[in-house]
Design a protein around this motif. Structure first.
Motif, PDB file in Angstrom:
ATOM      1  N   ALA A   1      58.959  42.397  31.374  1.00 53.11           N
ATOM      2  CA  ALA A   1      58.194  41.293  31.947  1.00 53.11           C
ATOM      3  C   ALA A   1      58.944  40.637  33.097  1.00 53.11           C
ATOM      4  O   ALA A   1      60.160  40.752  33.208  1.00 53.11           O
ATOM      5  N   CYS A   2      58.207  39.950  33.959  1.00 52.98           N
ATOM      6  CA  CYS A   2      58.807  39.112  34.990  1.00 52.98           C
ATOM      7  C   CYS A   2      58.266  37.698  34.835  1.00 52.98           C
ATOM      8  O   CYS A   2      57.168  37.496  34.326  1.00 52.98           O
ATOM      9  N   ALA A   3      59.039  36.733  35.324  1.00 53.65           N
ATOM     10  CA  ALA A   3      58.587  35.344  35.270  1.00 53.65           C
ATOM     11  C   ALA A   3      57.642  35.040  36.423  1.00 53.65           C
ATOM     12  O   ALA A   3      56.900  34.064  36.388  1.00 53.65           O
ATOM     13  N   ILE A   4      57.711  35.883  37.461  1.00 56.12           N
ATOM     14  CA  ILE A   4      56.921  35.655  38.672  1.00 56.12           C
ATOM     15  C   ILE A   4      56.537  37.040  39.165  1.00 56.12           C
ATOM     16  O   ILE A   4      57.272  37.997  38.955  1.00 56.12           O
ATOM     17  N   ASN A   5      55.382  37.144  39.760  1.00 57.79           N
ATOM     18  CA  ASN A   5      55.030  38.444  40.330  1.00 57.79           C
ATOM     19  C   ASN A   5      55.113  38.364  41.851  1.00 57.79           C
ATOM     20  O   ASN A   5      54.332  37.655  42.495  1.00 57.79           O
TER      21      ASN A   5
ATOM     22  N   ARG B   1      54.791  39.791  45.506  1.00 62.50           N
ATOM     23  CA  ARG B   1      53.777  40.724  46.022  1.00 62.50           C
ATOM     24  C   ARG B   1      54.393  41.987  46.624  1.00 62.50           C
ATOM     25  O   ARG B   1      53.751  43.026  46.683  1.00 62.50           O
ATOM     26  N   TYR B   2      55.623  41.900  47.093  1.00 64.59           N
ATOM     27  CA  TYR B   2      56.280  43.026  47.772  1.00 64.59           C
ATOM     28  C   TYR B   2      57.033  43.921  46.802  1.00 64.59           C
ATOM     29  O   TYR B   2      57.711  44.864  47.217  1.00 64.59           O
ATOM     30  N   CYS B   3      56.937  43.630  45.506  1.00 58.85           N
ATOM     31  CA  CYS B   3      57.856  44.259  44.547  1.00 58.85           C
ATOM     32  C   CYS B   3      57.647  45.764  44.433  1.00 58.85           C
ATOM     33  O   CYS B   3      56.528  46.233  44.260  1.00 58.85           O
TER      34      CYS B   3
ATOM     35  N   LEU C   1      71.311  37.268  41.713  1.00 55.51           N
ATOM     36  CA  LEU C   1      70.043  36.556  41.817  1.00 55.51           C
ATOM     37  C   LEU C   1      69.198  37.185  42.912  1.00 55.51           C
ATOM     38  O   LEU C   1      69.666  38.060  43.648  1.00 55.51           O
ATOM     39  N   HIS C   2      67.982  36.752  43.000  1.00 59.40           N
ATOM     40  CA  HIS C   2      67.077  37.281  44.022  1.00 59.40           C
ATOM     41  C   HIS C   2      66.377  36.091  44.674  1.00 59.40           C
ATOM     42  O   HIS C   2      65.489  35.490  44.085  1.00 59.40           O
ATOM     43  N   ILE C   3      66.874  35.754  45.862  1.00 55.08           N
ATOM     44  CA  ILE C   3      66.374  34.596  46.614  1.00 55.08           C
ATOM     45  C   ILE C   3      66.146  35.073  48.049  1.00 55.08           C
ATOM     46  O   ILE C   3      67.020  35.697  48.641  1.00 55.08           O
TER      47      ILE C   3
HETATM   48  S1  SF4 Z   1      60.898  41.242  42.745  1.00 56.18           S
HETATM   49 FE1  SF4 Z   1      59.737  42.402  41.215  1.00 56.18          FE
HETATM   50  S2  SF4 Z   1      61.161  42.696  39.510  1.00 56.18           S
HETATM   51 FE2  SF4 Z   1      61.955  41.032  40.774  1.00 56.18          FE
HETATM   52  S3  SF4 Z   1      61.088  39.136  39.900  1.00 56.18           S
HETATM   53 FE3  SF4 Z   1      59.726  39.781  41.535  1.00 56.18          FE
HETATM   54  S4  SF4 Z   1      58.152  41.012  40.514  1.00 56.18           S
HETATM   55 FE4  SF4 Z   1      59.900  40.861  39.101  1.00 56.18          FE
END
Ligand code: SF4
Ligand SMILES: *Cc1c(COP(=O)(O)O)cnc(C)c1O
Length: 341
Positions: A125-129, A131-133, A230-232
């Motif tokens: 699961a993710c906490a946020i979706n 769009r570019y994932c 992290l992913h920012i």
């Molecule tokens: S980039 Fe993708 S894997 Fe990362 S939090 Fe967003 S939807 Fe989830």
């Protein structure tokens, strides 16, 4: 289309979703029209939002929504989560599984492509979706192991003493319960050749309350060295609540790094990238990677051409100390590391 349930591992572990972050995760906005209404976007945006949502569902927690300027369809945080009609357009070279990960899963929930380290899909699961994932079409369900299946995965790690680092990935690994994660870490610790635990997560950014005592309890007490990536993507994502969460992680002995994705209309200008690096450092985070977009179908409108990316990074280098420079990379299927541009 994939449908992902919000908190499957918590259900498996039969812990009720009562804590603050669990409630925030469960209460995330999942209706495209509600997203538009809450942010005062007029009806022009609704049909596109519905189209994109049908391909990859909307998910935006309130704590992230609070950092988006209402009434501004170009807000850089909104752009990361608002589905658009463009997502339905096919683009040459854009495919469902751009990284061909389906070929590198020797055990369920395990991806071993790089020397010395393995990715473990600790939560589908993710906490946020976003769009570019690149995982928007990934077959999560097939790769979300149960405890019994983890045993098989752990055997694989135990048997290969060239593996020094376990990387929790996903989805978002911190969408799993602390009980599940503590269980897994305890078993990893018992593997003598493992030195490091790395966690790739966006949760401390989208729901900073995720960094609570229950998490710090298992994370703070492991013998493994701890790194969190992290992913920012934009400086506006880092508010005081994120800085507080980072401080708690830092106090627990976690090294904090960040990866970003270079995204058209969101962070593809030097001012934004420089401000991002500066802001990251204020939060105690070092820039690590700046990824070019993976060519996943539905995301072509985020693409920044390679030449433009190289020029941006060259300009950035004139503005920042070396330790605030991310490395510009691409993920090439079959390669055994990220590929610098
Ligand atoms: S980039 Fe993708 S894997 Fe990362 S939090 Fe967003 S939807 Fe989830
Ligand atoms: C990105 C990635 C890693 C980690 O790579 P680093 O360069 O160490 O950050 C590990 N395994 C896989 C499969 C990856 O895609």
């Amino acid at each position: 289309m994939i449908t992902r349930s919000p908190i499957p591992l918590q259900r498996q572990a039969s812990t009720p979703a009562t804590g603050a972050w669990q409630a925030q995760l469960a209460g995330a906005i999942r209706d495209p029209q509600e997203l538009c209404r809450r942010l005062a976007l007029d009806e022009r945006w609704w049909p596109g939002a519905e189209t994109g949502h049908a391909l990859f569902e909307v998910r935006v927690p309130e704590a992230y929504l609070a950092r988006i300027r209402p009434g501004d369809p170009h807000d850089p945080l909104l752009r990361q989560v608002l589905p658009l009609g463009e997502e339905a357009e096919a683009a040459p070279g854009y495919v469902a599984d751009p990284l061909e990960e389906a070929d590198h899963t020797p055990r369920r929930g395990l991806i071993h492509k790089y020397a010395g380290r393995v990715l473990l899909i600790a939560s589908p699961a993710c906490a946020i979706n976003c769009r570019y994932c690149f995982r928007r079409h990934f077959p999560y369900e097939e790769n979300a192991p149960s405890r019994a299946q983890w045993t098989d995965t752990l055997d694989y790690l135990r048997a290969d003493d060239s593996i020094h680092e376990a990387i929790f990935s996903g989805g978002d690994p911190l969408a799993a319960s602390d009980r599940q994660l503590a269980w897994l870490v305890e078993r990893l610790e018992a593997i003598p050749h493992l030195k490091r635990l790395r966690i790739h997560t966006r949760l401390p950014v989208v729901i900073p309350d995720r960094i609570d005592d229950a998490l710090l309890d298992w994370l703070g007490h492991t013998r493994l060295q701890k790194v969190m990536v992290l992913h920012i993507n934009h400086p506006n994502e880092i508010d005081e609540t994120v800085i507080d969460a980072c401080r708690r992680l830092h106090d627990a002995g976690v090294t904090l790094l960040n990866q970003s994705v270079l995204l058209a209309g969101i962070n593809d200008d030097v001012d934004t990238l420089a401000a991002l690096s500066e802001r990251l450092f204020e939060a105690g985070i070092l820039p690590y990677y700046l990824h070019v977009l993976d060519p996943v179908s539905g995301a072509a409108h985020f693409d920044v051409p390679d030449d433009a990316a190289r020029i941006l990074v060259a300009e950035l280098r004139k503005r920042l100390p070396g330790f605030l420079m991310p490395t510009l990379v691409r993920e090439v299927p079959g390669e055994t590391s990220k590929t610098p541009l």
